[in-house]
Enzyme design. Structure first.
Site, PDB file in Angstrom:
ATOM      1  N   HIS A 220       0.795  -1.235   0.000  1.00 34.51           N
ATOM      2  CA  HIS A 220       0.000   0.000   0.000  1.00 34.51           C
ATOM      3  C   HIS A 220       0.830   1.291   0.000  1.00 34.51           C
ATOM      4  O   HIS A 220       0.273   2.374  -0.125  1.00 34.51           O
ATOM      5  CB  HIS A 220      -0.957   0.044   1.197  1.00 34.51           C
ATOM      6  CG  HIS A 220      -0.272   0.376   2.495  1.00 34.51           C
ATOM      7  ND1 HIS A 220       0.332  -0.570   3.277  1.00 34.51           N
ATOM      8  CD2 HIS A 220      -0.073   1.557   3.129  1.00 34.51           C
ATOM      9  CE1 HIS A 220       0.856   0.000   4.340  1.00 34.51           C
ATOM     10  NE2 HIS A 220       0.639   1.299   4.282  1.00 34.51           N
TER      11      HIS A 220
HETATM   12  C1  UD1 Z   1      -2.208   5.979   5.123  1.00 39.79           C
HETATM   13  C2  UD1 Z   1      -0.931   6.594   5.669  1.00 39.79           C
HETATM   14  C3  UD1 Z   1       0.166   5.535   5.681  1.00 39.79           C
HETATM   15  C4  UD1 Z   1      -0.280   4.295   6.419  1.00 39.79           C
HETATM   16  C5  UD1 Z   1      -1.593   3.789   5.831  1.00 39.79           C
HETATM   17  C6  UD1 Z   1      -2.102   2.636   6.671  1.00 39.79           C
HETATM   18  C7  UD1 Z   1      -0.686   8.975   5.173  1.00 39.79           C
HETATM   19  C8  UD1 Z   1       0.038   9.985   4.356  1.00 39.79           C
HETATM   20  N1  UD1 Z   1      -0.477   7.693   4.854  1.00 39.79           N
HETATM   21  O1  UD1 Z   1      -1.961   5.632   3.777  1.00 39.79           O
HETATM   22  O2  UD1 Z   1       1.302   6.059   6.346  1.00 39.79           O
HETATM   23  O3  UD1 Z   1       0.710   3.296   6.279  1.00 39.79           O
HETATM   24  O4  UD1 Z   1      -2.564   4.830   5.883  1.00 39.79           O
HETATM   25  O5  UD1 Z   1      -2.975   1.814   5.956  1.00 39.79           O
HETATM   26  O6  UD1 Z   1      -1.393   9.346   6.068  1.00 39.79           O
HETATM   27  N2  UD1 Z   1      -9.294   4.693   0.964  1.00 39.79           N
HETATM   28  C9  UD1 Z   1     -10.523   4.091   0.819  1.00 39.79           C
HETATM   29  N3  UD1 Z   1     -11.085   3.555   1.932  1.00 39.79           N
HETATM   30  C10 UD1 Z   1     -10.507   3.582   3.162  1.00 39.79           C
HETATM   31  C11 UD1 Z   1      -9.253   4.184   3.281  1.00 39.79           C
HETATM   32  C12 UD1 Z   1      -8.646   4.745   2.175  1.00 39.79           C
HETATM   33  O7  UD1 Z   1     -11.098   4.055  -0.262  1.00 39.79           O
HETATM   34  O8  UD1 Z   1     -11.092   3.097   4.131  1.00 39.79           O
HETATM   35  C13 UD1 Z   1      -8.695   5.334  -0.193  1.00 39.79           C
HETATM   36  C14 UD1 Z   1      -8.649   6.861  -0.002  1.00 39.79           C
HETATM   37  O9  UD1 Z   1      -9.833   7.471  -0.378  1.00 39.79           O
HETATM   38  C15 UD1 Z   1      -7.490   7.244  -0.893  1.00 39.79           C
HETATM   39  C16 UD1 Z   1      -6.554   6.043  -0.781  1.00 39.79           C
HETATM   40  O10 UD1 Z   1      -7.337   4.960  -0.315  1.00 39.79           O
HETATM   41  O11 UD1 Z   1      -7.915   7.372  -2.218  1.00 39.79           O
HETATM   42  C17 UD1 Z   1      -5.395   6.299   0.140  1.00 39.79           C
HETATM   43  O12 UD1 Z   1      -5.857   6.600   1.461  1.00 39.79           O
HETATM   44  P1  UD1 Z   1      -5.025   7.591   2.426  1.00 39.79           P
HETATM   45  O13 UD1 Z   1      -5.655   7.588   3.759  1.00 39.79           O
HETATM   46  O14 UD1 Z   1      -4.790   8.865   1.754  1.00 39.79           O
HETATM   47  O15 UD1 Z   1      -3.599   6.932   2.502  1.00 39.79           O
HETATM   48  P2  UD1 Z   1      -3.142   5.438   2.747  1.00 39.79           P
HETATM   49  O16 UD1 Z   1      -2.499   4.933   1.512  1.00 39.79           O
HETATM   50  O17 UD1 Z   1      -4.254   4.657   3.330  1.00 39.79           O
HETATM   51  N1  UDP Z   2      -4.001  -5.329   8.930  1.00 39.09           N
HETATM   52  C1  UDP Z   2      -5.284  -5.846   9.069  1.00 39.09           C
HETATM   53  N2  UDP Z   2      -5.936  -6.263   7.945  1.00 39.09           N
HETATM   54  C2  UDP Z   2      -5.385  -6.202   6.711  1.00 39.09           C
HETATM   55  C3  UDP Z   2      -4.074  -5.661   6.578  1.00 39.09           C
HETATM   56  C4  UDP Z   2      -3.414  -5.229   7.711  1.00 39.09           C
HETATM   57  O1  UDP Z   2      -5.792  -5.935  10.185  1.00 39.09           O
HETATM   58  O2  UDP Z   2      -6.051  -6.596   5.736  1.00 39.09           O
HETATM   59  C5  UDP Z   2      -3.294  -4.865  10.135  1.00 39.09           C
HETATM   60  C6  UDP Z   2      -1.945  -5.503  10.347  1.00 39.09           C
HETATM   61  O3  UDP Z   2      -2.078  -6.727  11.031  1.00 39.09           O
HETATM   62  C7  UDP Z   2      -1.223  -4.449  11.160  1.00 39.09           C
HETATM   63  C8  UDP Z   2      -1.787  -3.148  10.618  1.00 39.09           C
HETATM   64  O4  UDP Z   2      -3.010  -3.493   9.962  1.00 39.09           O
HETATM   65  O5  UDP Z   2      -1.552  -4.555  12.529  1.00 39.09           O
HETATM   66  C9  UDP Z   2      -0.845  -2.539   9.639  1.00 39.09           C
HETATM   67  O6  UDP Z   2      -1.482  -1.490   8.981  1.00 39.09           O
HETATM   68  P1  UDP Z   2      -1.058  -0.978   7.548  1.00 39.09           P
HETATM   69  O7  UDP Z   2      -0.247  -2.006   6.851  1.00 39.09           O
HETATM   70  O8  UDP Z   2      -2.289  -0.492   6.891  1.00 39.09           O
HETATM   71  O9  UDP Z   2      -0.203   0.326   7.896  1.00 39.09           O
HETATM   72  P2  UDP Z   2       1.301   0.591   8.336  1.00 39.09           P
HETATM   73  O10 UDP Z   2       1.620  -0.264   9.495  1.00 39.09           O
HETATM   74  O11 UDP Z   2       2.174   0.342   7.156  1.00 39.09           O
HETATM   75  O12 UDP Z   2       1.297   2.052   8.642  1.00 39.09           O
END
Ligand code: UD1
Ligand code: UDP
Length: 379
Positions: A220
């Site tokens: 991601h």
């Molecule tokens: C964010 C964090 C990242 C973290 C990740 C955990 C920032 C800059 N990045 O990245 O550090 O590792 O969360 O998972 O804050 N979206 C959906 N549904 C959701 C969530 C997101 O459709 O429930 C879509 C958003 O609308 C957007 C894209 O996914 O288009 C990215 O979401 P965003 O929260 O901006 O960043 P992440 O990649 O999730």
């Molecule tokens: N995780 C989860 N379901 C998923 C993918 C990840 O519960 O489908 C959990 C995972 O076990 C960990 C956390 O989400 O505890 C990690 O989050 P993510 O990878 O989104 O973000 P990051 O740690 O890179 O910020």
């Protein structure tokens, strides 16, 4: 003491679950939880509140999407309003997301002390949004809860104070190595999970997947999803590797949106050994992690969980913040610059166990955080 906790993204709900539980058992502390809305799908948000015995957030701001400036700016505006009403003694933020930075900035501008959980992590790669968020958050925080010695060292190297008496300005932060709250969560919930039932049971019934004979993958990070070449290298390698070891990939919505607009999706759909599934809840994820032969990921949290369950990990990035696990041999970096570099790392990762190390504390980080916050001298 009143604290406002700000969360917004999946890993923050998971981290907050143990700290909020510790707050609830402390008579000295009242916590108000604000969910910014950054993650909003039910399998990215609600499921964690349900599964991890969390109370629903007190305030939900419903802010998500848009560019970094728009998202962070809207959060800043709304969080300031919340803090004006709530008047907390301190604000607690987690990790390195836009919700973290917005929370820290809103609070410090109002002279409210900020406590940062997961302080001191560094990738030394300023092109990552997370690196910017964590450096700025650490800089304005009054209390820095580090997960490891390395994180403490990073803060010292940046000239922040040693863990000594706080100076009167409020900008000479206290630094504590409390251990990693994710280790607390893993200890609390990991043992409940066995290989029966759950998502693994379903994948066994539908696709013949069996414990310790598959690779779990998650992708991601912006540096991978937003770079078509890197993303293709990763998926091409996973597709090829899946013919040797089936791959299960719970797909982050960010990655789903991107691959839906590329030719990668049809190649993946045609594959009979790379299985895309929707994001799963925490307990299903633990099950997939615990019984994997290998984990391939660009997630921060998943790298550590691989180690907690002693599963070898390949990190699909140029660098990692969790360097201890690379040094101990549990994790290997595979920069996705070519399909082959990833494929070779995946093949080498299978069966490669590391040394026994204990870099992330005793699993009591949440209690230590609450003790420090309620102790003398913080606010
Ligand atoms: C964010 C964090 C990242 C973290 C990740 C955990 C920032 C800059 N990045 O990245 O550090 O590792 O969360 O998972 O804050 N979206 C959906 N549904 C959701 C969530 C997101 O459709 O429930 C879509 C958003 O609308 C957007 C894209 O996914 O288009 C990215 O979401 P965003 O929260 O901006 O960043 P992440 O990649 O999730
Ligand atoms: N995780 C989860 N379901 C998923 C993918 C990840 O519960 O489908 C959990 C995972 O076990 C960990 C956390 O989400 O505890 C990690 O989050 P993510 O990878 O989104 O973000 P990051 O740690 O890179 O910020």
């Amino acid at each position: 003491m009143k604290i406002v906790t700000i969360v917004g993204a999946r890993p923050q709900f998971i981290k907050a679950s143990v700290v909020s539980a510790a707050f609830r058992s402390s008579s000295d502390m009242h916590e108000c939880v604000v969910h910014t809305g950054q993650h909003f799908d039910s399998n990215m948000s609600d499921v964690f509140f349900d599964e991890l015995d969390m109370e629903l957030p007190d305030i939900h701001l419903g802010i998500h999407g848009g560019g970094h400036g728009e998202m962070t700016g809207q959060m800043l505006i709304e969080l300031e309003k919340v803090l004006l009403v709530e008047k907390p003694d301190a604000v607690l933020v987690y990790g390195d997301t836009n919700s973290t930075l917005a929370g820290a900035l809103a609070a410090v501008k109002m002279h409210i002390p900020v406590a940062h959980v997961e302080a001191g992590l560094r990738s030394f790669n300023m092109s990552m949004p997370e690196e910017i968020n964590r450096i700025l958050t650490d800089r304005v925080s009054s209390i820095l809860f580090c997960p490891s010695d390395k994180a403490v060292q990073n803060l010292r190297d940046e000239g922040l104070q040693l863990p000594v008496e706080r100076k009167s300005t409020g900008y000479s932060p206290l630094i504590f190595n409390v251990g990693d709250v994710m280790f607390d969560v893993a200890l609390r919930h990991g043992a409940k999970v066995n290989e029966q039932g759950g998502v693994l049971g379903s994948l066994g019934a539908s696709h013949g997947i069996s414990a310790r004979r598959y690779c779990l993958a998650t992708i991601h990070r912006a540096e991978n999803t937003d770079n078509p070449e890197r993303l293709k290298n990763i998926f091409d390698a996973l597709l090829e590797f899946s013919q040797e070891v089936p791959v299960i990939l719970p797909l982050h919505p960010r990655t789903r949106k991107i691959i839906e607009s590329t030719s990668l999706l049809s190649a993946i759909r045609e594959s009979k050994s790379l299985f895309l599934i929707n994001p799963v809840g925490y307990l299903d994820m633990v099950q997939l992690e615990k019984y994997a032969a290998l984990i391939a990921t660009d997630s921060g949290g998943v790298q550590k969980e691989a180690f907690f369950y002693r599963v070898p990990c390949v990190t699909l990035r140029d660098e990692t913040e969790w360097v201890e696990l690379v040094e101990a041999g549990w994790n290997r970096l595979a920069s996705p610059v070519t399909r082959k570099s990833v494929l070779l790392a995946l093949r080498a990762g299978i069966g490669s166990m590391g040394q026994e190390v204990k870099p992330y504390g005793e699993g009591d980080a949440a209690n230590r955080i609450v003790e420090y916050l309620t102790g003398d001298g913080f606010v």
